[in-house]
Every structure is written in C-alpha cells, then in structure tokens.
Design a protein around this motif. Structure first.
Motif, PDB file in Angstrom:
ATOM      1  N   VAL A 242       0.841  -1.200   0.000  1.00 10.53           N
ATOM      2  CA  VAL A 242       0.000   0.000   0.000  1.00 10.53           C
ATOM      3  C   VAL A 242       0.880   1.255   0.000  1.00 10.53           C
ATOM      4  N   LYS A 243       1.863   1.300   0.885  1.00 12.61           N
ATOM      5  CA  LYS A 243       2.761   2.462   0.937  1.00 12.61           C
ATOM      6  C   LYS A 243       3.563   2.598  -0.357  1.00 12.61           C
ATOM      7  N   TYR A 244       3.996   1.484  -0.878  1.00 15.86           N
ATOM      8  CA  TYR A 244       4.820   1.459  -2.087  1.00 15.86           C
ATOM      9  C   TYR A 244       4.043   1.991  -3.291  1.00 15.86           C
ATOM     10  N   LEU A 245       2.816   1.510  -3.475  1.00 10.96           N
ATOM     11  CA  LEU A 245       2.015   1.969  -4.608  1.00 10.96           C
ATOM     12  C   LEU A 245       1.582   3.420  -4.433  1.00 10.96           C
ATOM     13  N   ASN A 246       1.248   3.803  -3.209  1.00 14.84           N
ATOM     14  CA  ASN A 246       0.873   5.200  -2.981  1.00 14.84           C
ATOM     15  C   ASN A 246       2.027   6.149  -3.295  1.00 14.84           C
ATOM     16  N   ALA A 247       3.250   5.725  -2.971  1.00 13.35           N
ATOM     17  CA  ALA A 247       4.418   6.552  -3.280  1.00 13.35           C
ATOM     18  C   ALA A 247       4.626   6.640  -4.789  1.00 13.35           C
ATOM     19  N   GLN A 248       4.381   5.551  -5.509  1.00 14.95           N
ATOM     20  CA  GLN A 248       4.489   5.592  -6.971  1.00 14.95           C
ATOM     21  C   GLN A 248       3.451   6.538  -7.565  1.00 14.95           C
ATOM     22  N   ILE A 249       2.237   6.495  -7.040  1.00 13.78           N
ATOM     23  CA  ILE A 249       1.180   7.391  -7.523  1.00 13.78           C
ATOM     24  C   ILE A 249       1.554   8.843  -7.246  1.00 13.78           C
ATOM     25  N   GLU A 250       2.089   9.087  -6.056  1.00 16.54           N
ATOM     26  CA  GLU A 250       2.480  10.447  -5.693  1.00 16.54           C
ATOM     27  C   GLU A 250       3.552  10.976  -6.637  1.00 16.54           C
ATOM     28  N   ARG A 251       4.424  10.094  -7.124  1.00 17.04           N
ATOM     29  CA  ARG A 251       5.505  10.513  -8.015  1.00 17.04           C
ATOM     30  C   ARG A 251       5.108  10.550  -9.489  1.00 17.04           C
ATOM     31  N   GLY A 252       3.902  10.059  -9.833  1.00 14.24           N
ATOM     32  CA  GLY A 252       3.473  10.216 -11.221  1.00 14.24           C
ATOM     33  C   GLY A 252       2.843   9.010 -11.884  1.00 14.24           C
ATOM     34  N   ALA A 253       2.778   7.847 -11.225  1.00 11.12           N
ATOM     35  CA  ALA A 253       2.095   6.699 -11.833  1.00 11.12           C
ATOM     36  C   ALA A 253       0.610   7.019 -11.970  1.00 11.12           C
ATOM     37  N   GLN A 254       0.047   6.756 -13.136  1.00 16.35           N
ATOM     38  CA  GLN A 254      -1.354   7.119 -13.407  1.00 16.35           C
ATOM     39  C   GLN A 254      -2.296   5.925 -13.391  1.00 16.35           C
ATOM     40  N   ALA A 255      -1.736   4.731 -13.245  1.00 16.59           N
ATOM     41  CA  ALA A 255      -2.491   3.504 -13.012  1.00 16.59           C
ATOM     42  C   ALA A 255      -1.533   2.579 -12.281  1.00 16.59           C
ATOM     43  N   VAL A 256      -2.069   1.643 -11.512  1.00 14.53           N
ATOM     44  CA  VAL A 256      -1.199   0.701 -10.798  1.00 14.53           C
ATOM     45  C   VAL A 256      -1.763  -0.710 -10.943  1.00 14.53           C
ATOM     46  N   MET A 257      -0.852  -1.670 -10.890  1.00 21.65           N
ATOM     47  CA  MET A 257      -1.232  -3.072 -11.096  1.00 21.65           C
ATOM     48  C   MET A 257      -0.575  -3.940 -10.035  1.00 21.65           C
ATOM     49  N   VAL A 258      -1.322  -4.921  -9.548  1.00 18.61           N
ATOM     50  CA  VAL A 258      -0.812  -5.882  -8.577  1.00 18.61           C
ATOM     51  C   VAL A 258      -0.686  -7.234  -9.279  1.00 18.61           C
ATOM     52  N   PHE A 259       0.530  -7.765  -9.319  1.00 19.25           N
ATOM     53  CA  PHE A 259       0.801  -9.043  -9.974  1.00 19.25           C
ATOM     54  C   PHE A 259       0.761 -10.172  -8.947  1.00 19.25           C
ATOM     55  N   ASP A 260      -0.300 -10.964  -9.008  1.00 19.20           N
ATOM     56  CA  ASP A 260      -0.434 -12.130  -8.140  1.00 19.20           C
ATOM     57  C   ASP A 260      -0.043 -13.365  -8.946  1.00 19.20           C
TER      58      ASP A 260
END
Length: 374
Positions: free
Chosen positions: A189-207
């Motif tokens: 959660v922290k990792y993806l939120n930090a990516q979004i804060e830096r400019g990621a416009q979509a995120v994906m979780v690879f299970d």
C-alpha cells in the motif's frame, strides 16, 4: 496530475467509451529488444539496471520508440520490496532471483517489519524521471507483486515448482503466514501510494502465484490481502482517477471474487474466454488480456488472426485493455509484436465503426443479468 494526451488506457480501465482498444504488453521493456540488452550490459547487472533511475527510464521508453503502445510500465522488479525488508536479493546465473536470508524460522518471521520507503527511493526517482520523459504522451503504470506472491519468494528463497515451504507453513502455522502477508500488504500500500504520488497514473498488482492455491486458500491467503491493498491505495490524485488492476495468473475461476474487491479491472491469462468473463462480471470492472504469449512465436498471419479472435470474443464494448496473458517471451520476433499492436488498433476501430456504442454494444449488464441469476 493531468491526463496524458493519449488517455485511452485510463478510460478503458475506468469503463469509459474509447475509440479503439488500447494495448500494452507485460514485460514490454525486456530481453526481446536488442536495445534493452545493450542497456543492461552497460548497467552491469539486472539489479543495477533496476536501481539506476536513468537506466530504468531508458528501458521503460524503449518499446514506445518501436511500437505505438498505449502505456508505459515502470521498469523494476516485484522483488525490490522484500529486498528492502533486508532479505538480501541477488540473481544467480541460470537460477533467477534468490534471497540470502529466506524466512524459514519463526524468529525471522517475527522480526519482519514494514520497511521505510526511503529504501525504495530509487524506484520513486525512476517513476518521477519516466513521468517527465513521457511528456504527457501516454500513462505510466506502476506496479507491485501481491502479498502472497512476494511471500512465496520470501519463504522459498527463490522460485519454486511446488511451493513446499509456503504450503508447509500455510497448513501448520497459518498465523505466521498471515503475519508475513499482513506486513507485505501494508508495505505494498505504501509502495504503490508513493508511486502514484511521483506520477504513476495507473497501478497493477501481480499475483503471479495465486493460481497455485485451492479456492479456500486463495480467498484466505491471497485475495484477502489484495483487498487490503484495494482499500488502502489512493485511487485519485489531483482530481484524476488512478485505476487499480488485479492480476492473478491462473485465477480466472475466481473472477467474481476479484470483481467484488472494488478494483477497477482484472487481468486474465489466456485460459479464460474473454466473452465468458465479460458475461460473468458485467460492467462492474474492466478486463485486461489475454492472448497467449506463445502466439507471437508463430507467423504474422497467425498473430493477426488470433488478435482478431480475442477482440471479437470481448466484442465492440468498452472496458477492455488488450494484453498478453503473461509476459512476452525474450524470443518474440519484433515484427510479430508490431503486427499485434497494429491489428489491435485497426481491428478494434473497425469493430467500433460497424457496431458503435449505444446500439447492440450496450453495457453487458443489460443482457447478462439472467445468466448471473442462474
């Protein structure tokens, strides 16, 4: 954060109408490109490539220079997260990723904790640099491994054919496995939120390894913690939606469960029929996938025919992102990739023109409810 000039992927993930079906490829920045191999040689090692924001930017942009893809995906590795937890990631020749200190004892599991995000600063710097380099052209996708998939590597110490150590822990000390998974979920959660804060416009979780579980175990040890991620990730930034995609390889049988998490889209491997999948979930979520990566090893004519089949399985509806059912092979011919991308764009435009939105291409819930009620 404003939407990119080409926001087709974002609109598709959010089930908004699009002029054509957008396409990107899992592992699109990788070994099938000679320019990637040259950059990796300059970097010295795969880890050095991942940990240098300049190199990561270079290889992220390489496939976009060759093909008119509708998104860039951050060049990194899912195992940067457990590496930040102190497990000692390294890559052995011919063996893939390994950990010096796998989680094999209760004491080691008790000592595990959520790492400070400063240990992953090189990833966030890479996101910032890539975002700048894209100049608002296409969206940047950020990503992470799922809590369960990360746990598989952390416990096994690397890849595995049978996950014997993971399953031994699961069926003897599930409390310890839950501890690992909870820490992983908090970290992701922290990792993806930090990516979004830096400019990621979509995120994906690879299970990647969720499909190795029974239905009961999947819900308890994988989906439960992906739900924690869906609930914890920031889904908007500067007034714009940030779509979240969940992908369980081998998880097509749990598509309804995945849809109920509240994610924006689900990735599917090639074992699931897209038309049937759409009938099962209606318009609740978008779908991403799902051509067999092996198709790219055939003829250009075979690639074109299979792309058209997948598009027609889904139909001329919105809410579809075309992708492979898993990562592209390092042996995939470039010309076949070019055929795939151009066919997706051209054939989906033709389908939209022949059967535009609002006619017989109405949202699927209008016609599928009797099937679901059965």
């Amino acid at each position: 954060m404003s939407r990119p000039t080409n926001d087709t992927l974002l609109r598709a993930l959010l089930r908004e109408p699009t002029d054509y079906t957008p396409v990107w490829l899992m592992r699109q920045a990788g070994r099938y490109l000679p320019e990637y191999r040259e950059t990796r040689a300059r970097a010295g090692s795969f880890l050095d490539l991942c940990k240098n924001p300049g190199f990561a930017t270079e290889v992220t942009l390489q496939p976009l220079a060759r093909f008119p893809l509708d998104a860039a995906i951050l060049f990194s590795d899912i195992l940067t997260v457990p590496d930040a937890m102190g497990l000692g990631l390294y890559f052995a020749d011919g063996e893939g990723p390994r950990f010096e200190r796998p989680l094999r004892t209760e004491a080691a599991i008790r000592e595990l904790s959520v790492p400070g995000m400063e240990s992953l600063q090189y990833v966030f710097d890479g996101v910032s640099e890539i975002s700048k380099a894209l100049k608002g052209s296409v969206p940047l996708i950020g990503f992470s491994g799922s809590p369960f998939t990360l746990a598989c590597y952390m416990i096994e110490g690397g890849g595995s054919d049978d996950f014997r150590n993971v399953k031994a822990l699961m069926y003897s000390r599930p409390d310890l496995l839950h501890r690992i998974l909870d820490i992983n979920a908090q970290t992701v959660v922290k990792y993806l939120n930090a990516q979004i804060e830096r400019g990621a416009q979509a995120v994906m979780v690879f299970d990647t390894w969720g499909g190795a579980l029974s239905t009961h175990a999947y819900r308890e040890f994988s989906l439960r913690y992906m739900q924690q991620i869906v609930d914890g990730v920031t889904r908007t930034r500067d007034g714009e939606m940030v779509p979240l995609v969940l992908f369980t390889k081998g998880g097509g049988q749990w598509l309804e469960d995945i849809a109920q998490t509240g994610c924006d889209a689900a990735g599917l491997d090639w074992a699931t029929d897209l038309g049937v999948a759409r009938a099962r979930v209606g318009h609740r979520i978008g779908l991403q996938g799902n051509i067999d990566p092996g198709v790219l090893m055939g003829s250009p004519q075979g690639v074109e025919a299979e792309v058209k089949r997948v598009l027609e399985d889904f139909g001329p509806h919105y809410g579809h992102v075309f992708n492979l059912g898993h990562g592209i092979s390092q042996h995939a011919p470039h010309d076949n990739v070019r055929v795939l991308v151009s066919t997706v764009h051209e054939h989906s435009r033709r389908m939209r023109a022949e059967q535009p939105f609002g006619e017989s291409a109405a949202p699927v819930e209008d016609w599928v409810s009797p099937i679901i009620q059965l």
